[in-house]
Write a protein that holds these residues in place. Sequence first.
Motif, PDB file in Angstrom:
ATOM      1  N   ASP A  90     -13.204   2.747  39.489  1.00 44.38           N
ATOM      2  CA  ASP A  90     -13.957   2.818  40.750  1.00 44.38           C
ATOM      3  C   ASP A  90     -13.188   2.230  41.931  1.00 44.38           C
ATOM      4  O   ASP A  90     -13.791   1.861  42.944  1.00 44.38           O
ATOM      5  N   ALA A  91     -11.854   2.167  41.807  1.00 37.31           N
ATOM      6  CA  ALA A  91     -11.069   1.525  42.870  1.00 37.31           C
ATOM      7  C   ALA A  91     -11.034   2.354  44.161  1.00 37.31           C
ATOM      8  O   ALA A  91     -10.945   1.801  45.251  1.00 37.31           O
ATOM      9  N   PHE A  92     -11.118   3.683  44.023  1.00 35.49           N
ATOM     10  CA  PHE A  92     -10.905   4.551  45.186  1.00 35.49           C
ATOM     11  C   PHE A  92     -12.206   5.190  45.667  1.00 35.49           C
ATOM     12  O   PHE A  92     -13.085   5.511  44.860  1.00 35.49           O
ATOM     13  N   GLN A 100     -11.434  -1.852  48.013  1.00 34.72           N
ATOM     14  CA  GLN A 100     -11.246  -3.298  48.108  1.00 34.72           C
ATOM     15  C   GLN A 100      -9.748  -3.562  48.233  1.00 34.72           C
ATOM     16  O   GLN A 100      -8.938  -2.659  48.019  1.00 34.72           O
ATOM     17  N   PRO A 101      -9.355  -4.802  48.577  1.00 33.08           N
ATOM     18  CA  PRO A 101      -7.925  -5.118  48.615  1.00 33.08           C
ATOM     19  C   PRO A 101      -7.239  -4.758  47.287  1.00 33.08           C
ATOM     20  O   PRO A 101      -7.878  -4.760  46.231  1.00 33.08           O
ATOM     21  N   LEU A 106      -7.271  -3.593  40.808  1.00 35.44           N
ATOM     22  CA  LEU A 106      -6.510  -3.277  39.598  1.00 35.44           C
ATOM     23  C   LEU A 106      -7.279  -3.613  38.332  1.00 35.44           C
ATOM     24  O   LEU A 106      -7.997  -4.617  38.267  1.00 35.44           O
ATOM     25  N   ASN A 107      -7.118  -2.763  37.330  1.00 37.65           N
ATOM     26  CA  ASN A 107      -7.660  -3.032  35.997  1.00 37.65           C
ATOM     27  C   ASN A 107      -6.710  -3.930  35.222  1.00 37.65           C
ATOM     28  O   ASN A 107      -7.124  -4.924  34.636  1.00 37.65           O
ATOM     29  N   LYS A 108      -5.415  -3.545  35.229  1.00 44.59           N
ATOM     30  CA  LYS A 108      -4.460  -4.377  34.493  1.00 44.59           C
ATOM     31  C   LYS A 108      -3.040  -4.101  34.931  1.00 44.59           C
ATOM     32  O   LYS A 108      -2.752  -3.116  35.613  1.00 44.59           O
ATOM     33  N   MET A 109      -2.155  -4.999  34.526  1.00 45.64           N
ATOM     34  CA  MET A 109      -0.727  -4.733  34.616  1.00 45.64           C
ATOM     35  C   MET A 109      -0.114  -5.016  33.249  1.00 45.64           C
ATOM     36  O   MET A 109      -0.613  -5.845  32.480  1.00 45.64           O
ATOM     37  N   PRO A 152     -11.749  -7.202  38.140  1.00 47.71           N
ATOM     38  CA  PRO A 152     -12.006  -7.605  39.526  1.00 47.71           C
ATOM     39  C   PRO A 152     -13.491  -7.628  39.862  1.00 47.71           C
ATOM     40  O   PRO A 152     -14.312  -7.019  39.157  1.00 47.71           O
ATOM     41  N   PRO A 153     -13.838  -8.343  40.958  1.00 43.31           N
ATOM     42  CA  PRO A 153     -15.250  -8.427  41.352  1.00 43.31           C
ATOM     43  C   PRO A 153     -15.830  -7.044  41.665  1.00 43.31           C
ATOM     44  O   PRO A 153     -15.126  -6.177  42.157  1.00 43.31           O
ATOM     45  N   ARG A 154     -17.063  -6.848  41.301  1.00 40.60           N
ATOM     46  CA  ARG A 154     -17.879  -5.666  41.629  1.00 40.60           C
ATOM     47  C   ARG A 154     -17.507  -4.397  40.881  1.00 40.60           C
ATOM     48  O   ARG A 154     -18.392  -3.635  40.498  1.00 40.60           O
ATOM     49  N   ILE A 155     -16.198  -4.157  40.639  1.00 37.69           N
ATOM     50  CA  ILE A 155     -15.800  -2.875  40.026  1.00 37.69           C
ATOM     51  C   ILE A 155     -15.105  -3.053  38.679  1.00 37.69           C
ATOM     52  O   ILE A 155     -14.647  -2.066  38.094  1.00 37.69           O
TER      53      ILE A 155
END
Length: 292
Positions: A90-92, A100-101, A106-109, A152-155
Amino acid sequence: MDRLPTYQTPSDGRLSAEMLADYDEHGVLVLEGFVDPRECTRLKERVAELVEAFDPGEVGHIFSATEQTQLGDAYFEESGDKVRFFFEHDAFDDRGRLRQPKLDSLNKMGHAMHDLDSVFDSFSRTPALAQVAADIGIAEPGIIQSMVIFKPPRIGGEVQCHQDSTYIFTEPLSCIGFWFALEDASLENGCMQFIPGAHKFGLKKRQRRGEDDKLRLETIDSTPWPGTPVPAEAKIGTLVIFDGCTPHLSGPNFSSRSRCAYTLHAIDRRCQYPADNWLQRSAELPLRGFTS
Ligand code: FE2
């Protein structure tokens, strides 16, 4: 069981007979205060630097947190010996812009920061960690992957129940997970949850690359998970050690607090690591254990 086996990290760094018995019985062990919170903060600062330098380009690569791997995505499948970044589903927004920033998108690296970045290397290779790995019986540990899980927060997305040996398969099975809380984790922000004791029922699925070069999940045992998940609420600096067959999951993060964690997965280098596992490393990046 309503609480996972939880201990303060012993001052001499040695796991007691009671801790080892709990780990064998439940397939998971929680060690509070394993890492100095200042070290967690230092690692998070390094994460922020790497994320800042990362240019997502026109197309962001989204990680399917429910399926654990982004099937058919070369950017993911070739990341075993690199440092790559994966966005939340849901980042985009519908115009392709981040909601969001970047750091909160990001989910992961993953998956080789421990071998490619000096800050990650020194967090991942300490005498304390080498001692724990020895105490739980990994004779010749090799750290096969590292990940930062942002949640991350919210998503921050849900992760469905799975076993890590499904994706990090060896013969015989040897995968062990090391999960570090870089921030406080609670049910509200999607902490880890484990089904204690279920590791004894063996591996239920295995992912492998077929002759057509595609990754697939094969079902070994279709019976339901035995038992119910128990939350691993954790303060910053907590280490959770878990068997590669211990089922675990995490809920979504709808809260305003991120739940950033760092994970390492180790295998025993005496075991066979199949060529049809998704994660393959270049010969230029030999597998190393917990000693620097
Ligand atoms: Fe996992």
